[in-house]
Design an enzyme around this catalytic site. Structure first.
Site, PDB file in Angstrom:
ATOM      1  N   CYS A 114       0.614  -1.208   0.041  1.00 40.31           N
ATOM      2  CA  CYS A 114      -0.104  -0.135  -0.016  1.00 40.31           C
ATOM      3  C   CYS A 114       0.897   1.348  -0.103  1.00 40.31           C
ATOM      4  O   CYS A 114       0.246   2.128  -0.338  1.00 40.31           O
ATOM      5  CB  CYS A 114      -1.090   0.077   1.290  1.00 40.31           C
ATOM      6  N   HIS A 259      -3.208   7.377   1.883  1.00 39.21           N
ATOM      7  CA  HIS A 259      -3.657   6.076   1.439  1.00 39.21           C
ATOM      8  C   HIS A 259      -4.888   5.845   2.077  1.00 39.21           C
ATOM      9  O   HIS A 259      -5.313   6.002   3.151  1.00 39.21           O
ATOM     10  CB  HIS A 259      -2.609   5.141   1.840  1.00 39.21           C
ATOM     11  N   ASN A 289     -10.265  -0.057  -0.362  1.00 42.10           N
ATOM     12  CA  ASN A 289      -8.557   0.089  -0.290  1.00 42.10           C
ATOM     13  C   ASN A 289      -8.154  -0.685  -1.704  1.00 42.10           C
ATOM     14  O   ASN A 289      -8.195  -1.743  -1.995  1.00 42.10           O
ATOM     15  CB  ASN A 289      -8.063  -0.684   0.990  1.00 42.10           C
TER      16      ASN A 289
HETATM   17  O1  UT7 Z   1      -3.685  -1.037   3.393  1.00 52.89           O
HETATM   18  C1  UT7 Z   1      -2.938  -1.490   4.532  1.00 52.89           C
HETATM   19  C2  UT7 Z   1      -3.336  -1.205   5.537  1.00 52.89           C
HETATM   20  N1  UT7 Z   1      -4.477  -1.879   6.036  1.00 52.89           N
HETATM   21  C3  UT7 Z   1      -5.325  -1.447   7.108  1.00 52.89           C
HETATM   22  O2  UT7 Z   1      -4.922  -0.399   7.616  1.00 52.89           O
HETATM   23  C4  UT7 Z   1      -6.433  -2.171   7.571  1.00 52.89           C
HETATM   24  C5  UT7 Z   1      -6.251  -1.767   9.222  1.00 52.89           C
HETATM   25  N2  UT7 Z   1      -7.329  -2.250  10.088  1.00 52.89           N
HETATM   26  C6  UT7 Z   1      -8.488  -2.162   9.705  1.00 52.89           C
HETATM   27  O3  UT7 Z   1      -9.102  -1.422   8.927  1.00 52.89           O
HETATM   28  C7  UT7 Z   1      -9.711  -2.619  10.798  1.00 52.89           C
HETATM   29  O4  UT7 Z   1      -8.765  -3.291  11.886  1.00 52.89           O
HETATM   30  C8  UT7 Z   1     -10.538  -3.632  10.269  1.00 52.89           C
HETATM   31  C9  UT7 Z   1     -11.531  -3.019   9.390  1.00 52.89           C
HETATM   32  C10 UT7 Z   1      -9.922  -4.722   9.335  1.00 52.89           C
HETATM   33  C11 UT7 Z   1     -11.358  -4.487  11.302  1.00 52.89           C
HETATM   34  O5  UT7 Z   1     -12.014  -3.623  12.110  1.00 52.89           O
HETATM   35  P1  UT7 Z   1     -11.928  -3.781  13.685  1.00 52.89           P
HETATM   36  O6  UT7 Z   1     -12.768  -2.876  14.364  1.00 52.89           O
HETATM   37  O7  UT7 Z   1     -10.410  -3.871  14.135  1.00 52.89           O
HETATM   38  O8  UT7 Z   1     -12.548  -5.308  13.911  1.00 52.89           O
HETATM   39  P2  UT7 Z   1     -11.987  -6.622  14.273  1.00 52.89           P
HETATM   40  O9  UT7 Z   1     -10.811  -7.031  13.625  1.00 52.89           O
HETATM   41  O10 UT7 Z   1     -11.373  -6.339  15.790  1.00 52.89           O
HETATM   42  O11 UT7 Z   1     -13.062  -7.703  14.477  1.00 52.89           O
HETATM   43  C12 UT7 Z   1     -14.366  -7.360  15.191  1.00 52.89           C
HETATM   44  C13 UT7 Z   1     -15.413  -8.260  15.123  1.00 52.89           C
HETATM   45  C14 UT7 Z   1     -14.880  -9.804  15.092  1.00 52.89           C
HETATM   46  O12 UT7 Z   1     -15.870 -10.467  15.746  1.00 52.89           O
HETATM   47  P3  UT7 Z   1     -15.600 -10.850  17.357  1.00 52.89           P
HETATM   48  O13 UT7 Z   1     -14.417 -11.500  17.422  1.00 52.89           O
HETATM   49  O14 UT7 Z   1     -15.509  -9.447  18.204  1.00 52.89           O
HETATM   50  O15 UT7 Z   1     -17.117 -11.401  17.553  1.00 52.89           O
HETATM   51  C15 UT7 Z   1     -14.822 -10.118  13.600  1.00 52.89           C
HETATM   52  O16 UT7 Z   1     -14.995 -11.581  13.368  1.00 52.89           O
HETATM   53  O17 UT7 Z   1     -16.072  -7.972  13.763  1.00 52.89           O
HETATM   54  C16 UT7 Z   1     -15.929  -9.387  13.018  1.00 52.89           C
HETATM   55  N3  UT7 Z   1     -15.807  -9.224  11.627  1.00 52.89           N
HETATM   56  C17 UT7 Z   1     -16.930  -9.158  10.774  1.00 52.89           C
HETATM   57  N4  UT7 Z   1     -18.176  -9.020  10.945  1.00 52.89           N
HETATM   58  C18 UT7 Z   1     -19.214  -8.758  10.001  1.00 52.89           C
HETATM   59  C19 UT7 Z   1     -14.502  -9.199  10.847  1.00 52.89           C
HETATM   60  N5  UT7 Z   1     -14.889  -9.015   9.648  1.00 52.89           N
HETATM   61  C20 UT7 Z   1     -16.340  -8.675   9.367  1.00 52.89           C
HETATM   62  C21 UT7 Z   1     -17.336  -8.773   8.393  1.00 52.89           C
HETATM   63  N6  UT7 Z   1     -18.449  -8.669   8.580  1.00 52.89           N
HETATM   64  N7  UT7 Z   1     -16.779  -8.359   7.133  1.00 52.89           N
END
Ligand code: UT7
Length: 332
Positions: A114, A259, A289
């Site tokens: 990225c 980005h 992204n």
């Molecule tokens: O470009 C390169 C750089 N990349 C980034 O900058 C990405 C950085 N990270 C992020 O943007 C965020 O961490 C995410 C958008 C990827 C995830 O958001 P989050 O608030 O950190 O969520 P999480 O990974 O902590 O997941 C929270 C919950 C989980 O469920 P439990 O364990 O709390 O029950 C996941 O299983 O959300 C669940 N989950 C989803 N639910 C519905 C994860 N993906 C999904 C989904 N739909 N697509």
């Protein structure tokens, strides 16, 4: 005198097909509400079958050259930032070079995921500053959809395909007349670039395949929460580094072209910098992204709709797999 790289044109291309969150939630255990509130993404563009990174890159490059109003024969370097090349080799940039009909100089790919566009900008800028080339087409192009695990809801909803390009040309550094009250150069062009990486964080964001390890292409794996945490810290620090190197403050920034990974990362960067949200160019809602393509896509949009104007101070920054991160400060 040392040359200065001027951005003399930009262009971008998005594949026709738009996939909404609703469409994804029909196939996956996810919802529009989750995707929108956690990421700000509402839709993404996906390349058609048979539409390759080189096709996207070529269209963006042609539009940038048209915008710069110069023929491809004047280009002496093509730098293509991509993580999703058409093939393991040759460099996708050489395909673009061929299709542009350009035979001078060199074409090569660079890989910083990225952060690729910022890495490419630093490379191109250094070639220009040292007079090793005069006109560079710098492209960020990705078909990230091809390396997603479409059964992993925690990653596949986040990415999209697209390409953006700029044309850089050697110009003069515009000395004395453009020095502001602070004594710093007010001339136009790339003022500075700043690159970092930290390979000890490889496992936070990677592809679980490749020619040497598995002989397969592999899929994106990410520890989203940890990447998010690093992004907020590293981006604030790289922005500080770029401003300090130029004797500027965050109030001096006219446009932040970041980005586009997650709206929440953009919001928190703005907050840390004390930057008004209106000064951030946001496309993540429509493009998701697009990795190395996201900055030049956002830049092209803001230049074409008249937000970015001559004389504006534009700060670009990115973080991605590696982890890699970087920034480029440009006076438009
Ligand atoms: O470009 C390169 C750089 N990349 C980034 O900058 C990405 C950085 N990270 C992020 O943007 C965020 O961490 C995410 C958008 C990827 C995830 O958001 P989050 O608030 O950190 O969520 P999480 O990974 O902590 O997941 C929270 C919950 C989980 O469920 P439990 O364990 O709390 O029950 C996941 O299983 O959300 C669940 N989950 C989803 N639910 C519905 C994860 N993906 C999904 C989904 N739909 N697509």
């Amino acid at each position: 005198m040392m040359k200065r790289s001027k951005i003399i044109g930009c262009g971008s291309y998005l594949p026709e097909r738009v996939v909404t969150n609703a469409e994804l939630s029909a196939k996956l255990d996810t919802t529009d509400e989750w995707i929108t509130t956690r990421t700000g993404i509402r839709q993404r563009h996906l390349a058609a079958d048979g539409e390759l990174t080189s096709d996207l890159a070529l269209k963006a490059a042609e539009r940038a050259l048209e915008n710069a109003n110069i023929p491809a024969s004047e280009v002496d370097m093509v730098v293509l930032a991509t993580t999703t090349p058409d093939n393991t080799f040759p460099a996708t940039a050489t395909k673009v070079q061929d299709k542009l009909g350009m035979v001078n100089g060199a074409a090569f790919d660079i890989q910083a995921v990225c952060s690729g566009f910022i890495y490419g900008m630093a490379i191109a800028d250094n070639f220009i500053k040292t007079s090793q080339c005069k006109t560079v087409v710098l492209i960020g192009a990705e078909t990230f959809s091809r390396i997603l695990d479409w059964e992993d809801r925690s990653t596949c909803v986040l990415f999209g395909d697209g390409a953006g390009a700029v044309v850089l040309r050697a110009g003069e550094a515009e000395p004395e007349v453009n020095v502001g009250e602070s004594g710093h150069n007010r001339g136009t062009g790339i003022l500075s670039t700043h690159l970092h990486s930290d390979g000890s964080t490889n496992e936070l964001l990677y592809v679980d395949g490749g020619p040497s390890s598995t002989q397969t292409v592999g899929h994106v794996r990410m520890n989203g929460r940890e990447v998010f945490r690093h992004a907020v810290t590293n981006l604030a620090s790289i922005v500080g580094e770029a401003l300090e190197a130029n004797g500027l403050a965050s109030e001096d920034i006219d446009w932040l072209v970041p980005h586009q990974a997650n709206k929440r990362i953009l919001d928190s960067t703005a907050k840390k910098l004390g930057l008004a949200k209106e000064k951030i160019v946001i496309t993540v809602d429509r493009h998701a992204n697009t990795s190395a393509a996201s900055i030049p896509l956002a830049l092209d949009e803001a230049v074409r709709d008249g937000r970015i104007k001559k004389g504006d101070l534009v700060l670009m920054e990115a973080m991605g797999g590696g982890l890699t991160w970087g920034a480029g400060l440009v006076r438009w």
